[in-house]
Write a protein that holds these residues in place. Structure first.
Motif, mmCIF file in Angstrom:
data_model
loop_
_atom_site.group_PDB
_atom_site.id
_atom_site.type_symbol
_atom_site.label_atom_id
_atom_site.label_comp_id
_atom_site.label_asym_id
_atom_site.label_seq_id
_atom_site.Cartn_x
_atom_site.Cartn_y
_atom_site.Cartn_z
ATOM 1 N N ALA A 1 0.470 -0.919 -0.338
ATOM 2 C CA ALA A 1 -0.619 -0.365 -0.037
ATOM 3 C C ALA A 1 1.359 1.468 0.178
ATOM 4 O O ALA A 1 0.776 2.065 -0.634
ATOM 5 C CB ALA A 1 -1.016 0.141 0.740
ATOM 6 N N PHE A 2 1.820 0.963 0.661
ATOM 7 C CA PHE A 2 2.815 2.219 0.755
ATOM 8 C C PHE A 2 3.439 2.703 -0.706
ATOM 9 O O PHE A 2 3.123 4.417 -0.824
ATOM 10 C CB PHE A 2 4.061 2.455 1.931
ATOM 11 C CG PHE A 2 5.500 3.140 1.957
ATOM 12 C CD1 PHE A 2 5.247 4.561 1.828
ATOM 13 C CD2 PHE A 2 6.307 2.748 1.594
ATOM 14 C CE1 PHE A 2 6.261 5.471 1.761
ATOM 15 C CE2 PHE A 2 7.216 3.737 0.897
ATOM 16 C CZ PHE A 2 7.692 4.424 1.188
ATOM 17 N N VAL A 3 4.056 1.823 -1.624
ATOM 18 C CA VAL A 3 4.673 1.605 -2.531
ATOM 19 C C VAL A 3 3.484 2.009 -3.637
ATOM 20 O O VAL A 3 3.581 3.182 -4.307
ATOM 21 C CB VAL A 3 5.415 0.464 -3.662
ATOM 22 C CG1 VAL A 3 5.676 0.192 -4.362
ATOM 23 C CG2 VAL A 3 6.542 0.205 -1.869
ATOM 24 N N SER A 4 2.142 2.236 -3.442
ATOM 25 C CA SER A 4 1.054 2.303 -3.614
ATOM 26 C C SER A 4 0.951 3.835 -4.079
ATOM 27 O O SER A 4 0.605 4.977 -5.131
ATOM 28 C CB SER A 4 0.482 1.461 -4.324
ATOM 29 O OG SER A 4 -1.296 2.130 -4.526
ATOM 30 N N ARG B 1 10.147 7.337 -7.161
ATOM 31 C CA ARG B 1 10.052 7.497 -8.653
ATOM 32 C C ARG B 1 11.659 8.918 -8.584
ATOM 33 O O ARG B 1 12.473 8.330 -9.463
ATOM 34 C CB ARG B 1 8.920 7.825 -9.652
ATOM 35 C CG ARG B 1 8.539 6.609 -10.322
ATOM 36 C CD ARG B 1 8.094 6.617 -11.187
ATOM 37 N NE ARG B 1 6.200 5.596 -11.058
ATOM 38 C CZ ARG B 1 5.432 5.396 -11.832
ATOM 39 N NH1 ARG B 1 5.416 6.824 -11.769
ATOM 40 N NH2 ARG B 1 4.638 4.348 -11.950
ATOM 41 N N TYR B 2 11.010 9.755 -7.791
ATOM 42 C CA TYR B 2 11.434 10.547 -8.130
ATOM 43 C C TYR B 2 12.813 10.476 -7.927
ATOM 44 O O TYR B 2 13.902 10.949 -7.406
ATOM 45 C CB TYR B 2 10.907 12.010 -7.400
ATOM 46 C CG TYR B 2 11.584 13.279 -7.059
ATOM 47 C CD1 TYR B 2 12.128 14.362 -8.294
ATOM 48 C CD2 TYR B 2 12.677 13.376 -6.346
ATOM 49 C CE1 TYR B 2 12.856 14.968 -8.018
ATOM 50 C CE2 TYR B 2 13.521 14.865 -5.572
ATOM 51 C CZ TYR B 2 13.632 15.171 -7.271
ATOM 52 O OH TYR B 2 14.263 16.358 -6.623
ATOM 53 N N GLY C 1 21.071 9.776 -10.477
ATOM 54 C CA GLY C 1 22.581 11.481 -10.796
ATOM 55 C C GLY C 1 21.495 11.799 -12.244
ATOM 56 O O GLY C 1 21.887 12.402 -12.817
ATOM 57 N N GLU C 2 20.113 10.752 -12.108
ATOM 58 C CA GLU C 2 18.232 12.266 -13.487
ATOM 59 C C GLU C 2 18.869 12.953 -12.550
ATOM 60 O O GLU C 2 18.691 13.586 -11.223
ATOM 61 C CB GLU C 2 17.920 10.356 -13.327
ATOM 62 C CG GLU C 2 18.357 9.659 -14.149
ATOM 63 C CD GLU C 2 17.415 8.912 -14.425
ATOM 64 O OE1 GLU C 2 16.395 9.237 -14.480
ATOM 65 O OE2 GLU C 2 17.669 7.810 -14.874
ATOM 66 N N GLU C 3 18.232 13.886 -13.248
ATOM 67 C CA GLU C 3 17.511 15.271 -13.137
ATOM 68 C C GLU C 3 16.480 15.063 -13.374
ATOM 69 O O GLU C 3 15.683 16.021 -14.617
ATOM 70 C CB GLU C 3 18.832 16.520 -13.589
ATOM 71 C CG GLU C 3 19.735 16.811 -12.708
ATOM 72 C CD GLU C 3 19.339 16.888 -11.358
ATOM 73 O OE1 GLU C 3 18.089 17.913 -11.003
ATOM 74 O OE2 GLU C 3 19.880 16.998 -10.466
ATOM 75 N N PRO C 4 15.103 14.533 -12.505
ATOM 76 C CA PRO C 4 13.592 14.689 -12.696
ATOM 77 C C PRO C 4 12.927 16.348 -12.872
ATOM 78 O O PRO C 4 13.328 16.977 -12.104
ATOM 79 C CB PRO C 4 12.852 13.218 -11.797
ATOM 80 C CG PRO C 4 14.131 13.477 -10.980
ATOM 81 C CD PRO C 4 15.329 13.208 -11.177
ATOM 82 N N GLU C 5 12.384 15.761 -13.485
ATOM 83 C CA GLU C 5 11.695 17.329 -13.286
ATOM 84 C C GLU C 5 10.046 17.011 -11.892
ATOM 85 O O GLU C 5 9.965 15.996 -12.017
ATOM 86 C CB GLU C 5 10.468 17.958 -15.218
ATOM 87 C CG GLU C 5 9.691 18.905 -14.828
ATOM 88 C CD GLU C 5 9.581 19.533 -16.052
ATOM 89 O OE1 GLU C 5 8.189 20.043 -16.247
ATOM 90 O OE2 GLU C 5 10.068 18.573 -17.007
#
Length: 83
Positions: free
Chosen positions: A58-61, A68-69, A76-80
């Motif tokens: 339930a937490f992951v949902s 994901r962010y 090392g990505e720069e998510p918006e």
């Protein structure tokens, strides 16, 4: 009984956080995100490990976008950020 009240408080805090505008959700959302693993472990110890697995699912949902962010940031990505 303390576990029940802690979980109910977490649920109400999550609902209140969800009703906030997006720019004001960050601080309470991160606090709830950090508190959740402690509650899940507590559920697993006092209730049953299967209940902890259900709580983790339930937490992951519920927190899939923040998770994901954070995983993207770890890679090392720069998510918006949403506005």
């Amino acid at each position: 009984m303390t576990l029940l009240f802690a979980c109910i408080t977490w649920v109400f805090a999550s609902v209140a956080c969800a009703m906030l505008p997006m720019r004001r959700q960050y601080v309470p959302g991160v606090i709830l995100l950090i508190a959740t693993p402690f509650l899940i472990v507590w559920i697993g110890v006092q209730v049953h490990p299967l209940a902890a697995i259900a709580a983790a699912a339930a937490f992951v949902s519920m927190f899939r976008n923040p998770l994901r962010y954070f995983f993207a940031r770890l890679r090392g990505e720069e998510p918006e950020l949403p506005k």
